[in-house]
Design a protein around this motif. Sequence first.
Motif, PDB file in Angstrom:
ATOM      1  N   MET A   1       0.839  -1.203   0.000  1.00 38.92           N
ATOM      2  CA  MET A   1       0.000   0.000   0.000  1.00 38.92           C
ATOM      3  C   MET A   1       0.870   1.248   0.000  1.00 38.92           C
ATOM      4  O   MET A   1       0.627   2.177  -0.773  1.00 38.92           O
ATOM      5  N   SER A   2       1.884   1.267   0.825  1.00 35.02           N
ATOM      6  CA  SER A   2       2.772   2.419   0.903  1.00 35.02           C
ATOM      7  C   SER A   2       3.439   2.687  -0.449  1.00 35.02           C
ATOM      8  O   SER A   2       3.493   3.830  -0.905  1.00 35.02           O
ATOM      9  N   ARG A   3       3.912   1.638  -1.093  1.00 35.46           N
ATOM     10  CA  ARG A   3       4.571   1.775  -2.401  1.00 35.46           C
ATOM     11  C   ARG A   3       3.587   2.316  -3.439  1.00 35.46           C
ATOM     12  O   ARG A   3       3.909   3.214  -4.207  1.00 35.46           O
ATOM     13  N   LYS A   4       2.379   1.792  -3.456  1.00 32.38           N
ATOM     14  CA  LYS A   4       1.391   2.228  -4.434  1.00 32.38           C
ATOM     15  C   LYS A   4       0.944   3.664  -4.191  1.00 32.38           C
ATOM     16  O   LYS A   4       0.607   4.377  -5.129  1.00 32.38           O
ATOM     17  N   MET A   5       0.953   4.089  -2.952  1.00 35.24           N
ATOM     18  CA  MET A   5       0.590   5.466  -2.632  1.00 35.24           C
ATOM     19  C   MET A   5       1.704   6.452  -3.016  1.00 35.24           C
ATOM     20  O   MET A   5       1.437   7.606  -3.296  1.00 35.24           O
ATOM     21  N   ARG A   6       2.946   5.983  -3.033  1.00 37.78           N
ATOM     22  CA  ARG A   6       4.101   6.845  -3.362  1.00 37.78           C
ATOM     23  C   ARG A   6       4.424   6.872  -4.849  1.00 37.78           C
ATOM     24  O   ARG A   6       4.869   7.891  -5.363  1.00 37.78           O
ATOM     25  N   ASP A   7       4.271   5.743  -5.528  1.00 35.15           N
ATOM     26  CA  ASP A   7       4.750   5.592  -6.909  1.00 35.15           C
ATOM     27  C   ASP A   7       3.594   5.708  -7.904  1.00 35.15           C
ATOM     28  O   ASP A   7       2.758   4.808  -7.987  1.00 35.15           O
ATOM     29  N   PRO A   8       3.535   6.800  -8.668  1.00 34.54           N
ATOM     30  CA  PRO A   8       2.428   6.977  -9.613  1.00 34.54           C
ATOM     31  C   PRO A   8       2.400   5.929 -10.729  1.00 34.54           C
ATOM     32  O   PRO A   8       1.389   5.761 -11.398  1.00 34.54           O
ATOM     33  N   ASN A   9       3.492   5.226 -10.935  1.00 38.15           N
ATOM     34  CA  ASN A   9       3.537   4.196 -11.971  1.00 38.15           C
ATOM     35  C   ASN A   9       3.127   2.814 -11.459  1.00 38.15           C
ATOM     36  O   ASN A   9       3.037   1.870 -12.236  1.00 38.15           O
ATOM     37  N   ASP A  10       2.895   2.691 -10.169  1.00 38.37           N
ATOM     38  CA  ASP A  10       2.517   1.410  -9.563  1.00 38.37           C
ATOM     39  C   ASP A  10       1.063   1.517  -9.100  1.00 38.37           C
ATOM     40  O   ASP A  10       0.784   1.787  -7.941  1.00 38.37           O
ATOM     41  N   ASP A  11       0.145   1.342 -10.041  1.00 39.29           N
ATOM     42  CA  ASP A  11      -1.273   1.555  -9.758  1.00 39.29           C
ATOM     43  C   ASP A  11      -1.899   0.342  -9.084  1.00 39.29           C
ATOM     44  O   ASP A  11      -1.365  -0.768  -9.131  1.00 39.29           O
ATOM     45  N   PHE A  12      -3.045   0.560  -8.474  1.00 37.79           N
ATOM     46  CA  PHE A  12      -3.803  -0.519  -7.840  1.00 37.79           C
ATOM     47  C   PHE A  12      -4.444  -1.391  -8.915  1.00 37.79           C
ATOM     48  O   PHE A  12      -4.836  -0.890  -9.970  1.00 37.79           O
ATOM     49  N   THR A  13      -4.554  -2.683  -8.620  1.00 34.52           N
ATOM     50  CA  THR A  13      -5.287  -3.565  -9.528  1.00 34.52           C
ATOM     51  C   THR A  13      -6.772  -3.260  -9.385  1.00 34.52           C
ATOM     52  O   THR A  13      -7.200  -2.598  -8.425  1.00 34.52           O
ATOM     53  N   ILE A  14      -7.574  -3.752 -10.307  1.00 35.82           N
ATOM     54  CA  ILE A  14      -9.023  -3.554 -10.224  1.00 35.82           C
ATOM     55  C   ILE A  14      -9.559  -4.170  -8.938  1.00 35.82           C
ATOM     56  O   ILE A  14     -10.388  -3.568  -8.249  1.00 35.82           O
ATOM     57  N   LYS A  15      -9.067  -5.336  -8.584  1.00 38.87           N
ATOM     58  CA  LYS A  15      -9.510  -6.006  -7.370  1.00 38.87           C
ATOM     59  C   LYS A  15      -9.160  -5.172  -6.134  1.00 38.87           C
ATOM     60  O   LYS A  15      -9.977  -5.017  -5.228  1.00 38.87           O
ATOM     61  N   GLN A  16      -7.932  -4.637  -6.087  1.00 39.64           N
ATOM     62  CA  GLN A  16      -7.514  -3.810  -4.959  1.00 39.64           C
ATOM     63  C   GLN A  16      -8.353  -2.537  -4.883  1.00 39.64           C
ATOM     64  O   GLN A  16      -8.793  -2.139  -3.806  1.00 39.64           O
ATOM     65  N   ALA A  17      -8.585  -1.909  -6.041  1.00 37.09           N
ATOM     66  CA  ALA A  17      -9.376  -0.681  -6.079  1.00 37.09           C
ATOM     67  C   ALA A  17     -10.808  -0.948  -5.606  1.00 37.09           C
ATOM     68  O   ALA A  17     -11.394  -0.136  -4.886  1.00 37.09           O
TER      69      ALA A  17
END
Length: 64
Positions: A32-48
Amino acid sequence: MTDTNKLRGKIAERGLTQEKLTDMIGMNKATMSRKMRDPNDDFTIKQADKISRALQLTSDEAMA
């Protein structure tokens, strides 16, 4: 692409922390921390979807 500033705002509006949200949706805190920091590492549809449900977002809020 996820607008992480809006997501942070929704987390705060719901009286949650990023850590509490990760517990609610079963996501690793480092992921979660990585995805919140890195604009190129988006959430999957399932995560979203899990995030949207946990934050009780309307479909309009989830798509904004």
